[in-house]
Scaffold this motif. Structure first.
Motif, PDB file in Angstrom:
ATOM      1  N   PRO A 138       0.832  -1.193  -0.167  1.00  0.00           N
ATOM      2  CA  PRO A 138       0.117  -0.149   0.011  1.00  0.00           C
ATOM      3  C   PRO A 138       0.725   1.176  -0.173  1.00  0.00           C
ATOM      4  N   PRO A 139       0.325   2.326  -0.584  1.00  0.00           N
ATOM      5  CA  PRO A 139       0.998   3.506  -0.711  1.00  0.00           C
ATOM      6  C   PRO A 139       1.811   4.017   0.602  1.00  0.00           C
ATOM      7  N   HIS A 140       1.309   3.877   1.706  1.00  0.00           N
ATOM      8  CA  HIS A 140       1.958   4.352   2.918  1.00  0.00           C
ATOM      9  C   HIS A 140       3.221   3.812   3.180  1.00  0.00           C
ATOM     10  N   TYR A 141       3.564   2.578   2.538  1.00  0.00           N
ATOM     11  CA  TYR A 141       4.909   1.821   2.970  1.00  0.00           C
ATOM     12  C   TYR A 141       5.831   2.575   1.906  1.00  0.00           C
ATOM     13  N   ARG A 142       5.581   2.754   0.652  1.00  0.00           N
ATOM     14  CA  ARG A 142       6.592   3.526  -0.188  1.00  0.00           C
ATOM     15  C   ARG A 142       6.721   4.930   0.577  1.00  0.00           C
ATOM     16  N   HIS A 143       5.763   5.767   0.992  1.00  0.00           N
ATOM     17  CA  HIS A 143       6.206   6.922   1.572  1.00  0.00           C
ATOM     18  C   HIS A 143       7.229   6.742   2.834  1.00  0.00           C
ATOM     19  N   LEU A 144       6.736   5.936   3.623  1.00  0.00           N
ATOM     20  CA  LEU A 144       7.433   5.680   4.776  1.00  0.00           C
ATOM     21  C   LEU A 144       9.023   5.196   4.560  1.00  0.00           C
ATOM     22  N   TYR A 145       9.322   4.276   3.600  1.00  0.00           N
ATOM     23  CA  TYR A 145      10.636   3.651   3.379  1.00  0.00           C
ATOM     24  C   TYR A 145      11.440   4.332   2.309  1.00  0.00           C
ATOM     25  N   GLY A 146      10.634   5.579   1.736  1.00  0.00           N
ATOM     26  CA  GLY A 146      11.302   6.278   0.587  1.00  0.00           C
ATOM     27  C   GLY A 146      12.943   6.415   0.719  1.00  0.00           C
ATOM     28  N   ILE A 147      13.525   7.045   1.851  1.00  0.00           N
ATOM     29  CA  ILE A 147      14.912   7.015   1.770  1.00  0.00           C
ATOM     30  C   ILE A 147      15.716   5.923   2.105  1.00  0.00           C
ATOM     31  N   ILE A 148      15.078   4.629   2.453  1.00  0.00           N
ATOM     32  CA  ILE A 148      16.087   3.512   2.631  1.00  0.00           C
ATOM     33  C   ILE A 148      16.241   2.945   1.279  1.00  0.00           C
ATOM     34  N   ASP A 149      17.571   3.056   0.899  1.00  0.00           N
ATOM     35  CA  ASP A 149      18.003   2.699  -0.689  1.00  0.00           C
ATOM     36  C   ASP A 149      18.683   1.261  -0.614  1.00  0.00           C
ATOM     37  N   ASN A 150      18.825   0.825   0.552  1.00  0.00           N
ATOM     38  CA  ASN A 150      19.412  -0.406   0.338  1.00  0.00           C
ATOM     39  C   ASN A 150      19.057  -1.484   1.508  1.00  0.00           C
ATOM     40  N   VAL A 151      18.982  -2.532   1.532  1.00  0.00           N
ATOM     41  CA  VAL A 151      18.908  -3.530   2.800  1.00  0.00           C
ATOM     42  C   VAL A 151      19.494  -4.877   2.370  1.00  0.00           C
ATOM     43  N   GLU A 152      20.272  -5.393   3.068  1.00  0.00           N
ATOM     44  CA  GLU A 152      21.058  -6.555   2.977  1.00  0.00           C
ATOM     45  C   GLU A 152      21.370  -7.339   4.036  1.00  0.00           C
ATOM     46  N   ALA A 153      21.272  -8.726   3.780  1.00  0.00           N
ATOM     47  CA  ALA A 153      21.479  -9.873   4.954  1.00  0.00           C
ATOM     48  C   ALA A 153      23.058  -9.845   4.985  1.00  0.00           C
ATOM     49  N   LEU A 154      23.406  -9.290   6.396  1.00  0.00           N
ATOM     50  CA  LEU A 154      24.888  -9.437   6.642  1.00  0.00           C
ATOM     51  C   LEU A 154      25.290 -11.142   6.858  1.00  0.00           C
ATOM     52  N   SER A 155      24.313 -11.677   7.452  1.00  0.00           N
ATOM     53  CA  SER A 155      24.438 -12.994   8.143  1.00  0.00           C
ATOM     54  C   SER A 155      22.940 -13.549   8.356  1.00  0.00           C
ATOM     55  N   PRO A 156      22.798 -14.779   8.694  1.00  0.00           N
ATOM     56  CA  PRO A 156      21.277 -15.239   8.760  1.00  0.00           C
ATOM     57  C   PRO A 156      20.618 -14.525  10.004  1.00  0.00           C
ATOM     58  N   THR A 157      21.373 -14.141  10.947  1.00  0.00           N
ATOM     59  CA  THR A 157      21.078 -13.216  12.215  1.00  0.00           C
ATOM     60  C   THR A 157      21.227 -11.649  12.197  1.00  0.00           C
ATOM     61  N   SER A 158      21.649 -11.208  11.158  1.00  0.00           N
ATOM     62  CA  SER A 158      21.901  -9.714  10.950  1.00  0.00           C
ATOM     63  C   SER A 158      21.663  -8.913   9.345  1.00  0.00           C
ATOM     64  N   VAL A 159      20.828  -8.052   9.636  1.00  0.00           N
ATOM     65  CA  VAL A 159      20.272  -7.382   8.476  1.00  0.00           C
ATOM     66  C   VAL A 159      20.444  -5.904   8.599  1.00  0.00           C
ATOM     67  N   ARG A 160      21.074  -5.284   7.594  1.00  0.00           N
ATOM     68  CA  ARG A 160      21.399  -3.998   7.440  1.00  0.00           C
ATOM     69  C   ARG A 160      20.385  -2.974   6.587  1.00  0.00           C
ATOM     70  N   PHE A 161      19.997  -1.959   6.976  1.00  0.00           N
ATOM     71  CA  PHE A 161      19.439  -0.945   6.269  1.00  0.00           C
ATOM     72  C   PHE A 161      20.162   0.275   6.132  1.00  0.00           C
ATOM     73  N   SER A 162      20.417   0.651   4.911  1.00  0.00           N
ATOM     74  CA  SER A 162      21.263   2.146   4.851  1.00  0.00           C
ATOM     75  C   SER A 162      20.184   3.066   4.110  1.00  0.00           C
ATOM     76  N   PHE A 163      20.685   4.186   4.544  1.00  0.00           N
ATOM     77  CA  PHE A 163      20.020   5.578   4.329  1.00  0.00           C
ATOM     78  C   PHE A 163      20.388   6.303   3.103  1.00  0.00           C
ATOM     79  N   SER A 164      19.473   6.925   2.302  1.00  0.00           N
ATOM     80  CA  SER A 164      20.186   7.813   1.280  1.00  0.00           C
ATOM     81  C   SER A 164      20.393   9.201   1.624  1.00  0.00           C
ATOM     82  N   GLU A 165      19.788   9.566   2.764  1.00  0.00           N
ATOM     83  CA  GLU A 165      19.945  10.833   3.680  1.00  0.00           C
ATOM     84  C   GLU A 165      19.742  10.679   4.740  1.00  0.00           C
ATOM     85  N   PRO A 166      19.971  11.571   5.837  1.00  0.00           N
ATOM     86  CA  PRO A 166      19.903  11.412   7.447  1.00  0.00           C
ATOM     87  C   PRO A 166      18.491  11.215   7.752  1.00  0.00           C
ATOM     88  N   PRO A 167      18.261   9.912   8.255  1.00  0.00           N
ATOM     89  CA  PRO A 167      16.922   9.570   8.631  1.00  0.00           C
ATOM     90  C   PRO A 167      15.974  10.247   9.882  1.00  0.00           C
TER      91      PRO A 167
END
Length: 600
Positions: A155-184
């Motif tokens: 739904p649209p509110h997810y795209r609005h909410l997560y707009g500045i998160i430009d990358n998410v990656e699994a660092l390991s099976p139990t660690s996941v990192r979100f990176s921001f395109s600008e200060p969150p």
């Protein structure tokens, strides 16, 4: 705007405990057990339970609830369909919001959160014991799948909410990192921390569609799962006895009933009679007539039910909402004149038994409300948009319409008629018409027949102005579909942001949400000044800074007459049968039902 923000940094008040055995992935990063918007977390790293939960509460028994309406899906991620009561909580989130702090979260699926000093990324370290109900471990790949799916197709509110998160990656099976395109913003990190994690191995099956409404019980992870249901009639959830997180501090003393059942009723009158016959156990009853008259003691003086006003600090209001997309409401003076016809004091005395409090703000019951004339800081803040804002905004506080409760609204009526005349309307055959001879008329769309009793006096007063307002009460399904397509003139809606509001402000009042399919900006208000104040509020780093921006938002929306505030309640009006118990200490920012239990 603070120096931190000017320099491109986000200062976020995260009070944390650094684990002695933790090895941060970055030498300059910190590992925290919780996040707080404000200056301190109430609970330390080794806390055992929330203070408003009874860790010794007995498990067992059932809780039966009743609601009005129907349901046709358990999938809360589908853009269409009516969710079954309780289905939102089928999935556990990364972290849990505390009910006794304005905005703090603590670990659930994510036992810890890691972040660098400049917040260019945030990493969640998952609990290795986290499991879905089929025994599959909840991994970082599930988090990645959930986020990517919601951002791409949700739904649209997810795209609005997560707009500045430009990358998410699994660092390991139990660690996941979100990176921001600008200060969150603070609120973004806190909302992201409450992401409900979906099982990728279940939803990636070709026969399943995460964004399709369905009554097929999904594979879930929360403290309850669906046991049985009848479409539109009832749904029963059973407590998961081997729930992996039952003994975590955030859950201790919570989720105590073995069964939770919700029965559905056609209208509230039928639901009330069913409750009085013992067909279900608990009502949150904000209906003044019911609250004042329906639960009186028997002739022997013995109370059959327990009525309790449980204080809360939740903020917000109910309001009539103008759909500004409609030409009939294009002129501010017309909207202002219409607002004069709402005689709250008369309704509260004659219809509501004095139960309600008149709403005076978008943030009623809160320090965020603009309950005084604007300060010099606020005036300076809004000065660049002086051309699109009314002069009164800069000199006075907005106040709701005042009457003496007698029903005599002559003074307000006189003012309303003058504003309508200035807006170009004139009388023709006792009807207000515009310069083209078109009558001033609109429809008030309702879904609860009980609301008609207080809308009718409003409509009657409007008719005295020559305005033809009609009432159209439809079933829940039609109502929801019309709201999603903005197919209405005026509705009644409740606006209840979090005690520390963030991105929901953009959903409620932002221009982007006004143009989105199924957006939450129901009024359709679109102002550059409002968008800027919302962005500033979302990026606020202190309560003082947030307050300046919310008060500016308050003034802009109310002086624009996008809504007509009605009322609010500073307590939960609970009615329940003997046998239900709850802790003495109630959470001020939550209804606390997850901490109740049955006493035999």
């Amino acid at each position: 705007m603070t120096d931190f923000l000017k320099n491109g940094f986000l200062f976020i008040s995260l009070i944390y405990s650094v684990s002695a055995c933790a090895n941060p992935a970055d030498k300059n990063s910190t590992i925290a057990h919780g996040l707080s918007f404000h200056n301190s977390l109430l609970y330390p790293e080794n806390f055992t339970h929330f203070s408003y939960a009874n860790p010794n509460a007995p498990k067992g028994g059932s809780l039966r609830k009743g609601v009005v309406g129907s349901f046709d899906t358990f999938n809360t991620f589908a853009p269409k369909g009516i969710w079954a009561d309780g289905s939102y909580f089928l999935y556990d989130p990364l972290m849990v919001k505390a009910g006794d702090e304005p905005y703090s979260v603590y670990g659930l699926i994510a036992r810890q959160i890691e972040y660098p000093e400049d917040f260019r990324w945030v990493t969640y370290h998952l609990n290795p014991h986290a499991r879905f109900h089929d025994g599959h471990a909840i991994t970082s790949e599930d988090v990645v799948y959930t986020f990517q799916s919601l951002k791409k197709r949700g739904p649209p509110h997810y795209r609005h909410l997560y707009g500045i998160i430009d990358n998410v990656e699994a660092l390991s099976p139990t660690s996941v990192r979100f990176s921001f395109s600008e200060p969150p913003a603070k609120s973004l990190i806190l909302r992201l921390s409450q992401l409900r994690v979906l099982p990728a191995h279940y939803w990636q099956q070709p026969e399943r569609d995460l964004f399709k409404a369905t009554l097929k019980p999904p594979l879930s992870s929360g403290p309850y799962r669906i046991k049985e249901f009848s479409p539109g009639r009832f749904v029963t959830y059973e407590r998961v006895t081997d729930y992996w997180a039952a003994d975590l501090a955030v859950n201790k003393g919570r989720h105590n009933f073995d069964l939770i059942r919700t029965d559905y009723y056609r209208d509230d009158g039928i639901a009330l009679e069913a409750f009085k016959k013992g067909e279900y156990d608990l009502r949150i009853d904000a209906n003044p007539r019911s609250w004042s008259q329906a639960y009186k003691p028997t002739q022997t003086g013995k109370a059959k039910f327990i009525q309790e006003k449980i204080d809360n600090k939740s903020l917000g209001m109910r309001a009539f909402v103008f759909n500004l997309r409609k030409p009939v409401f294009a002129r501010r003076k017309v909207r202002k004149a219409i607002s004069q016809a709402l005689d709250f004091n008369w309704m509260n005395q004659h219809l509501f038994f004095g139960m309600y409090y008149q709403a005076y703000s978008l943030f009623s019951n809160s320090d965020l409300a603009a309950d005084k004339p604007p300060s010099n800081k606020e005036k300076a803040l809004l000065a660049p948009w002086q051309d699109e804002l009314p002069d009164m905004l800069f000199t006075a506080r907005w106040e709701p319409v005042q009457t003496d409760g007698s029903g005599n609204w002559r003074n307000n009526k006189t003012r309303a008629l003058q504003w309508l005349k200035e807006a170009g309307y004139r009388y023709k055959n006792k009807t207000l018409v515009d310069p083209h001879g078109q009558p001033l008329k609109f429809e008030i769309l309702l879904t609860d027949p009980e609301h008609e009793r207080f809308v009718i006096p409003f409509v009657r007063n409007l008719s005295e102005l020559g305005i033809a307002a009609s009432i159209n009460t439809v079933d829940a399904s039609r109502y929801i579909n019309r709201i999603r397509t903005f197919d209405f003139d005026m509705i009644i809606h409740g606006f209840y942001p979090g005690i520390t509001p963030g991105t929901e402000l953009k959903n409620f009042w932002g221009s982007a949400s006004a143009d989105s399919d199924a957006g939450q900006n129901l009024s359709g208000i679109k102002l550059d000044s409002l968008d800027r104040m919302i962005d500033n509020a979302i990026m606020a780093t202190t309560r003082e800074e947030l307050t300046i921006y919310t008060r500016a938002i308050d003034r802009i929306v109310l002086w624009h007459y996008a809504v007509i505030p009605q009322w609010y309640l500073p307590y939960w009006p609970m009615v329940y049968w003997p046998g239900l118990q709850h802790p003495e200490l109630a959470p001020p920012f939550d209804n606390g039902l997850s901490t109740w239990w049955r006493e035999y």
